[in-house]
Design an enzyme around this catalytic site. Sequence first.
Site, PDB file in Angstrom:
ATOM      1  N   GLY B  93      -7.093  45.639  -2.816  1.00 54.16           N
ATOM      2  CA  GLY B  93      -7.820  44.375  -2.882  1.00 54.16           C
ATOM      3  C   GLY B  93      -8.353  43.924  -1.531  1.00 54.16           C
ATOM      4  O   GLY B  93      -9.133  42.973  -1.453  1.00 54.16           O
ATOM      5  N   PHE B  95     -10.491  45.285   0.487  1.00 55.38           N
ATOM      6  CA  PHE B  95     -11.950  45.415   0.629  1.00 55.38           C
ATOM      7  C   PHE B  95     -12.670  44.318  -0.150  1.00 55.38           C
ATOM      8  O   PHE B  95     -13.592  43.676   0.351  1.00 55.38           O
ATOM      9  CB  PHE B  95     -12.373  46.805   0.150  1.00 55.38           C
ATOM     10  CG  PHE B  95     -13.826  47.102   0.355  1.00 55.38           C
ATOM     11  CD1 PHE B  95     -14.325  47.383   1.621  1.00 55.38           C
ATOM     12  CD2 PHE B  95     -14.704  47.092  -0.718  1.00 55.38           C
ATOM     13  CE1 PHE B  95     -15.674  47.650   1.820  1.00 55.38           C
ATOM     14  CE2 PHE B  95     -16.058  47.358  -0.528  1.00 55.38           C
ATOM     15  CZ  PHE B  95     -16.545  47.639   0.741  1.00 55.38           C
ATOM     16  N   ASP B 145      -5.183  46.287   3.707  1.00 58.20           N
ATOM     17  CA  ASP B 145      -5.782  46.544   5.021  1.00 58.20           C
ATOM     18  C   ASP B 145      -6.968  45.624   5.267  1.00 58.20           C
ATOM     19  O   ASP B 145      -7.396  44.891   4.369  1.00 58.20           O
ATOM     20  CB  ASP B 145      -6.249  47.997   5.116  1.00 58.20           C
ATOM     21  CG  ASP B 145      -7.383  48.306   4.147  1.00 58.20           C
ATOM     22  OD1 ASP B 145      -7.419  47.688   3.063  1.00 58.20           O
ATOM     23  OD2 ASP B 145      -8.231  49.151   4.457  1.00 58.20           O
ATOM     24  N   GLN B 187      -7.709  52.883   9.758  1.00 52.17           N
ATOM     25  CA  GLN B 187      -8.954  52.233  10.159  1.00 52.17           C
ATOM     26  C   GLN B 187      -9.336  52.734  11.554  1.00 52.17           C
ATOM     27  O   GLN B 187      -8.742  53.698  12.051  1.00 52.17           O
ATOM     28  CB  GLN B 187      -8.796  50.700  10.121  1.00 52.17           C
ATOM     29  CG  GLN B 187      -8.636  50.122   8.711  1.00 52.17           C
ATOM     30  CD  GLN B 187      -9.926  50.191   7.891  1.00 52.17           C
ATOM     31  OE1 GLN B 187     -11.008  50.530   8.398  1.00 52.17           O
ATOM     32  NE2 GLN B 187      -9.806  49.906   6.584  1.00 52.17           N
ATOM     33  N   CYS B 302     -26.602  72.106 -17.228  1.00 57.46           N
ATOM     34  CA  CYS B 302     -25.433  71.212 -17.305  1.00 57.46           C
ATOM     35  C   CYS B 302     -24.785  71.330 -18.684  1.00 57.46           C
ATOM     36  O   CYS B 302     -25.465  71.426 -19.701  1.00 57.46           O
ATOM     37  CB  CYS B 302     -25.857  69.775 -17.035  1.00 57.46           C
ATOM     38  SG  CYS B 302     -24.500  68.582 -17.191  1.00 57.46           S
ATOM     39  N   CYS B 307     -26.364  66.383 -21.846  1.00 55.21           N
ATOM     40  CA  CYS B 307     -27.351  67.451 -21.619  1.00 55.21           C
ATOM     41  C   CYS B 307     -27.363  68.471 -22.757  1.00 55.21           C
ATOM     42  O   CYS B 307     -28.377  69.119 -22.992  1.00 55.21           O
ATOM     43  CB  CYS B 307     -27.081  68.143 -20.284  1.00 55.21           C
ATOM     44  SG  CYS B 307     -27.531  67.097 -18.874  1.00 55.21           S
TER      45      CYS B 307
END
Lengths: 372, 372
Positions: B93, B95, B145, B187, B302, B307
């Site tokens: 959470g 970010f 973080d 980080q 594919c 496809c």
Amino acid sequence: MSFSFEVIKTQGRARAGVIHTSHGDIPTPVFAPVGTQATVKAVTPQTLRELDASLILANTYHLHLRPGDDLIRDLGGLHRFMAWPGPILTDSGGFQVFSLTQINKIDEDGVTFRSHIDGSKHRFTPEVSIKIQQNLGADIIMCFDQCPTPTDRGAVEAAVTRTSNWAIRCREAHPCDDQQALFGIVQGGIYEDLRAQSAAFLQGIDFPGYAIGGLAVGESKADMYKTLDFTLPVLPVDKPRYLMGVGEADDLAEAIMRGVDVFDCVMPTRVARHGAALTLDGRINMRNLEHARDENPLDAGCTCYSCQNFSRAYIRHLMKAKEILGCMLLSIHNVHFLIQHVQSMRAAILNGDLEDYTRAFLQRYLQAAASN
Amino acid sequence: MSFSFEVIKTQGRARAGVIHTSHGDIPTPVFAPVGTQATVKAVTPQTLRELDASLILANTYHLHLRPGDDLIRDLGGLHRFMAWPGPILTDSGGFQVFSLTQINKIDEDGVTFRSHIDGSKHRFTPEVSIKIQQNLGADIIMCFDQCPTPTDRGAVEAAVTRTSNWAIRCREAHPCDDQQALFGIVQGGIYEDLRAQSAAFLQGIDFPGYAIGGLAVGESKADMYKTLDFTLPVLPVDKPRYLMGVGEADDLAEAIMRGVDVFDCVMPTRVARHGAALTLDGRINMRNLEHARDENPLDAGCTCYSCQNFSRAYIRHLMKAKEILGCMLLSIHNVHFLIQHVQSMRAAILNGDLEDYTRAFLQRYLQAAASN
């Protein structure tokens, strides 16, 4: 195999049968999910197969406007375009040119209207409708008709005459039923004499199947059932009978009891997108707070993918969070519910216990509806 | 089986391995589709299985706000709630509280923010984030973080210090990795010394896996690759390495070559909803007129459901007509494309021909991207 129909067993006026088409058999009675724009909304063709759908409907009006019936013809027809290998029925566009367009004008020859997409001007005649349906290539196609307000006798009389005249022109434009069977559409609103007149006229032309149009467009349920009471006896027993646009579970039961074989309706996928689940105890609004922590499936005992895997709490979360998967799971369940409902009634006809089955179903369903 | 990781084979710095979890094995390298709100948008869990997804990601921020992690815990945890029996990873959470909320305030202890849904006030701390993730019950959970702008050295220095302090608190709040493995997040932006400092500090705490955070947030591809060049060598070889939020096919190739094992990204399903198909020749906008009559599949060769069954013309029609099935088919294809891409690179590592494979892939993909 070219088009044919056989009745396997009857109970009262109800019938269990099979429609044979070159894209497979359709056990009847049958409920057909609607793929308006060449897709049953939010359901893949693979899933439709798993749901045991044996017939789907697509719309002439929509597909003519977008992407164009010529394009679909050039790409191999509607079955290939939408990757649905089973039987398809297309309507004539007659209903949509009035219900979906703001500006339209009818004359003896046809209807001029403006597209609901971009306002462009178009004209449908019986010949144009048939040509579009030939381009689409469905197994069952419909005569171009006029669907009036069923309780306005003057309007209904005019519509019956016009629909009769147009039926002749449709038959002339499509004389052979081998690859695409052309059904006539009986109009006549709620009036017994007009329904009889329309049915007799169409049988003079001789179609391989007959639709009952102009119902479920605002009249009461009592009026609908009464109209079915006197309309089905004037239709031939050896041809399939298709009640257009009807999909409420109780209406399906009442109509099957009266001898209808084929149904279609957008309702199961439409209400799914608004968060409603169809169950034997009526319609449930999955957005309601009461489902927030409910670990139960949408419908106890249901064998569909949604009910086998997900709780009401999860599906409510998806709807509240506006997640596409919510529509997908509710659409799967609702289509499954109606297909199973009609298949159960077919099994009851074959077992000879239709009346008991239907009485028990209606008692539970209507009691729940009354208390909801 | 509790959490563990094994490297099966290496080629250069690239590794093929397996992460073992109590919900199944995850062959690495692996691409994880993202189910932000406990659903990979427009894809059923059954289809995810058919697409060979072995790990999916869900978002702590979103699920805490709606439907609530306590509700999910009470209903048996996230696996059961979303009917996904395989491995799940939840982010912290950290970010989202910055990227999705208009009003937020960070201090040494945590972050106070207002919900993007209803403006209600919330506070995340390392302990709160861990508690939420414990309630959700994912197999891999992440330290809380701070993700700064990667090219602002002052901000990055502060974020590294804060992320280190918070990592200690997360580890204390979640000391045992048996059922839920807690990964640290390195980080340090684009700065070699700060990445080394962050990585060394986290290894002192000892996590069962390490994520590289703070990339793919606006820096150049050259900066991202350079950062991976000096960050992966300072991570332990016997632990999985997870590059957060990266999903472009060329970035996956470059990162796998440098030793990354795990990826996640919303991109394949997000661009699907806007009509884009991912192919070996780059991204195709399916809304373009040039596809209107194209009978070819999205991507020649594919093997996905989309496809194998549908033309570009049909999928373009669905997108123009705003049909949900269009998003569904493009999401299936795009998720399949990235999972297959990463699985092909894994096979190449096992076969010892990774460099040839990657060179050929990048040549074709980047050439197409340049000419698009």
